[in-house]
Design a protein around this motif. Structure first.
Motif, short mmCIF file in Angstrom:
data_model
loop_
_atom_site.label_atom_id
_atom_site.label_comp_id
_atom_site.label_asym_id
_atom_site.label_seq_id
_atom_site.Cartn_x
_atom_site.Cartn_y
_atom_site.Cartn_z
N ASN A 69 0.85 -1.18 0.00
CA ASN A 69 0.00 0.00 0.00
C ASN A 69 0.89 1.23 0.00
OD1 ASN A 69 -2.28 1.61 0.07
ND2 ASN A 69 -2.42 1.55 2.31
N PRO A 70 1.16 1.83 -1.16
CA PRO A 70 2.10 2.95 -1.23
C PRO A 70 1.70 4.09 -0.30
CG PRO A 70 1.53 2.18 -3.42
CD PRO A 70 0.61 1.48 -2.49
N ASP A 71 2.69 4.63 0.41
CA ASP A 71 2.47 5.73 1.35
C ASP A 71 3.58 6.76 1.09
OD1 ASP A 71 2.25 7.48 3.49
OD2 ASP A 71 1.79 5.90 4.94
N PHE A 72 3.24 7.82 0.39
CA PHE A 72 4.25 8.80 0.01
C PHE A 72 4.81 9.54 1.21
CE2 PHE A 72 5.45 13.02 -1.85
CZ PHE A 72 6.49 12.55 -2.63
N ARG A 73 3.96 9.85 2.19
CA ARG A 73 4.46 10.54 3.36
C ARG A 73 5.40 9.67 4.18
NH1 ARG A 73 0.16 13.58 2.05
NH2 ARG A 73 0.08 15.74 2.80
N ALA A 74 5.17 8.38 4.19
CA ALA A 74 6.12 7.47 4.86
C ALA A 74 7.46 7.48 4.14
CB ALA A 74 5.55 6.06 4.92
N LEU A 75 7.43 7.55 2.81
CA LEU A 75 8.67 7.64 2.04
C LEU A 75 9.43 8.92 2.40
CD1 LEU A 75 10.40 6.51 -0.35
CD2 LEU A 75 9.00 7.96 -1.86
N LEU A 76 8.70 10.02 2.58
CA LEU A 76 9.34 11.27 2.95
C LEU A 76 9.91 11.21 4.37
CD1 LEU A 76 6.86 13.92 1.48
CD2 LEU A 76 8.88 12.90 0.43
N ALA A 77 9.19 10.55 5.27
CA ALA A 77 9.70 10.38 6.63
C ALA A 77 11.01 9.60 6.63
CB ALA A 77 8.66 9.71 7.51
N ASP A 78 11.08 8.56 5.80
CA ASP A 78 12.33 7.78 5.68
C ASP A 78 13.46 8.64 5.14
OD1 ASP A 78 11.04 5.54 6.61
OD2 ASP A 78 10.69 4.68 4.62
N GLN A 79 13.15 9.52 4.16
CA GLN A 79 14.19 10.37 3.60
C GLN A 79 14.68 11.40 4.63
OE1 GLN A 79 15.79 9.99 0.89
NE2 GLN A 79 16.98 11.88 0.93
N LEU A 80 13.77 11.92 5.43
CA LEU A 80 14.17 12.84 6.51
C LEU A 80 15.12 12.16 7.48
CD1 LEU A 80 10.76 14.59 7.30
CD2 LEU A 80 12.81 15.73 6.45
N ALA A 81 14.84 10.90 7.79
CA ALA A 81 15.73 10.16 8.70
C ALA A 81 17.10 9.94 8.07
CB ALA A 81 15.08 8.83 9.07
N ARG A 82 17.12 9.59 6.78
CA ARG A 82 18.40 9.33 6.11
C ARG A 82 19.21 10.62 5.93
NH1 ARG A 82 15.22 5.72 2.98
NH2 ARG A 82 14.82 7.39 1.45
N GLU A 83 18.52 11.69 5.54
CA GLU A 83 19.24 12.91 5.17
C GLU A 83 19.56 13.80 6.37
OE1 GLU A 83 18.75 16.36 1.71
OE2 GLU A 83 17.52 14.54 1.66
N HIS A 84 18.67 13.79 7.37
CA HIS A 84 18.84 14.70 8.50
C HIS A 84 18.95 13.99 9.85
CE1 HIS A 84 18.19 18.23 5.98
NE2 HIS A 84 17.14 17.63 5.44
N ASP A 85 18.89 12.67 9.83
CA ASP A 85 19.02 11.90 11.07
C ASP A 85 18.01 12.35 12.12
OD1 ASP A 85 20.08 9.90 12.67
OD2 ASP A 85 21.58 11.23 13.57
N LEU A 86 16.77 12.47 11.69
CA LEU A 86 15.70 12.83 12.63
C LEU A 86 14.49 11.95 12.38
CD1 LEU A 86 13.34 14.63 10.98
CD2 LEU A 86 15.12 16.37 11.10
N VAL A 87 13.67 11.82 13.40
CA VAL A 87 12.46 11.01 13.31
C VAL A 87 11.25 11.94 13.39
CG1 VAL A 87 11.09 9.18 14.34
CG2 VAL A 87 13.59 9.01 14.34
N ALA A 88 10.51 12.04 12.30
CA ALA A 88 9.32 12.88 12.28
C ALA A 88 8.13 12.11 12.82
CB ALA A 88 9.03 13.34 10.85
#
Length: 429
Positions: A185-204
């Motif tokens: 079930n594609p979840d675009f906002r979950a994809l963005l949350a993963d990118q925030l963690a990878r790029e900025h080392d933070l958990v939204a």
């Protein structure tokens, strides 16, 4: 100098896939050069000789060097450009599942040339707003890697494609991100949350919203048999932003010099950070004398509005006025339109032409065919907002608003040289 400037532009384009990234990179270069950041929400204490910059919406920036000479005597030297380019932007609820593929719903931003977007290796970048520990924050993200593609339809299924193809933006532009398997079930906002963690080392906690653009991952490059050209995305108008920055960094300390890079030029400039908004005037009023002095200063000032110009394409030369077709690598172009689509007057054009002659920079003139419409720039908008005189100029370009544009590899040097001379000029008309 030419090779260094061109490589600097290529690096800037690669690091600036969106107006947000372009503004951040401009701000970083200014900070390194000693410019002090001003926050619009705080009191300002500026002084003669000071160097400052301010951003708005993370996508527009104004840099000011307050000269040692009284500004009421010498006026302002302004260079204007814009940070945005036509592109495809992701819709708020973009998840599409069609024929077993995950696709994104997109909206066309600005007057994009759509056909070149097909078959390109695309990535995604922009600004994401999220909540974390009860606070609302924003960060810039850039996937950098090619994560999407808009495949062409095979010629066998569209035999008339080469006779003309009317692209339906709703149905034909959604890019493919992945092939789905099972019950995904594609979840675009979950994809963005993963990118925030990878790029900025933070958990939204929750991704609340975003402004994200697709872009071509192929880097800009110097091309041609003799290296005559620069090919790349967003030359319109990050080339002018970069040239204005380089000129400002070379400016002396006597004159008051300003670089303004607005957002939203490609969609009309009507926004808080666009040229048809209050950004520039509000910043100037906080930095300059008040009352009667302000309009007197504006009356002594001049704006060079720098935005790319149409070069004569050898395959379509009939699209140009035969006496006013600009050439690649033949210098900046003075843009003229009697209906005020450009802000150039004979006085301001004459001053710019004089600058070019004094600096031994070749200069050209552009007028649209009388039977064709004419584009516009931030020039007329800024002059109507501020009352400042202006000249519209730009570097000649092929394929404007394409995903990959083409300019002359010698012209950036020409533009930086004449803009530097403008910032250091002792007298304005």
């Amino acid at each position: 100098m030419r090779e260094e400037l061109n490589q600097g532009l290529i690096d800037f384009l690669k690091a600036s896939p969106t107006p947000f990234h372009a503004t951040a990179n401009l701000a970083h270069s200014l900070q390194v050069a000693g410019f002090k950041r001003l926050d619009e929400r705080d009191p300002w204490h500026v002084e003669s000789g000071g160097r400052y910059y301010v951003t708005r919406n993370d996508s527009a920036i104004i840099a000011i060097q307050l000269g040692s000479k009284p500004v009421l005597d010498s006026g302002l030297r302004l260079v204007g450009a814009h940070t945005d380019s036509p592109c495809l932007r992701v819709k708020p609820q973009p998840e599409l599942q069609r024929q077993g593929f995950w696709q994104l719903g997109v909206e066309v931003y600005g007057g994009a040339l759509l056909a070149p977007w097909f078959g390109r290796d695309l990535s995604l970048a922009g600004r994401v707003t999220f909540s974390r520990d009860g606070r609302i924050e924003s960060r810039l993200i850039d996937f950098r890697q090619p994560i999407a593609v808009i495949p062409h339809l095979a010629i066998h299924l569209h035999r008339e494609a080469n006779q003309g193809w009317a692209i339906n933006a709703q149905n034909e532009l959604p890019p493919i991100l992945a092939q789905l398997t099972g019950q995904e079930n594609p979840d675009f906002r979950a994809l963005l949350a993963d990118q925030l963690a990878r790029e900025h080392d933070l958990v939204a906690d929750v991704v609340l919203d975003y402004e994200l653009s697709l872009y071509d991952t192929q880097a800009a490059a110097v091309v041609g048999l003799h290296g005559d050209f620069i090919a790349g995305a967003r030359l319109d108008n990050l080339m002018s932003c970069y040239a204005g920055l380089q000129a400002l960094l070379k400016a002396g300390n006597e004159e008051t010099c300003i670089l303004v890079c607005n957002d939203h030029e490609e969609v009309g400039s009507v926004s808080c950070c666009g040229a048809d908004g209050p950004f520039l005037e509000q910043v100037l009023r906080r930095c300059l004398p008040e009352g009667d002095a302000f309009p007197r200063i504006i009356g002594r000032s001049l704006l060079i509005s720098a935005d790319n110009a149409h070069a004569v394409h050898p395959n379509y030369a009939d699209k140009h006025d035969s006496n006013h077709g600009s050439k690649l690598n033949a210098g900046p172009v003075i843009k003229i339109n009697s209906n005020q689509r450009y802000a150039t007057s004979s006085e301001t054009a004459g001053f710019f032409r004089h600058l070019c002659l004094a600096e031994e920079v070749p200069v050209q003139s552009f007028v649209s065919r009388s039977d064709m419409g004419c584009g516009s720039t931030i020039g007329p908008i800024t002059t109507s907002q501020l009352g400042v005189r202006a000249v519209d100029i730009g570097l000649p370009t092929f394929a404007m608003h394409s995903i990959r544009e083409l300019a002359g590899s010698h012209d950036l040097t020409h533009l930086v040289k004449v803009l530097t001379a403008f910032y250091n000029s002792r007298g304005l008309p």
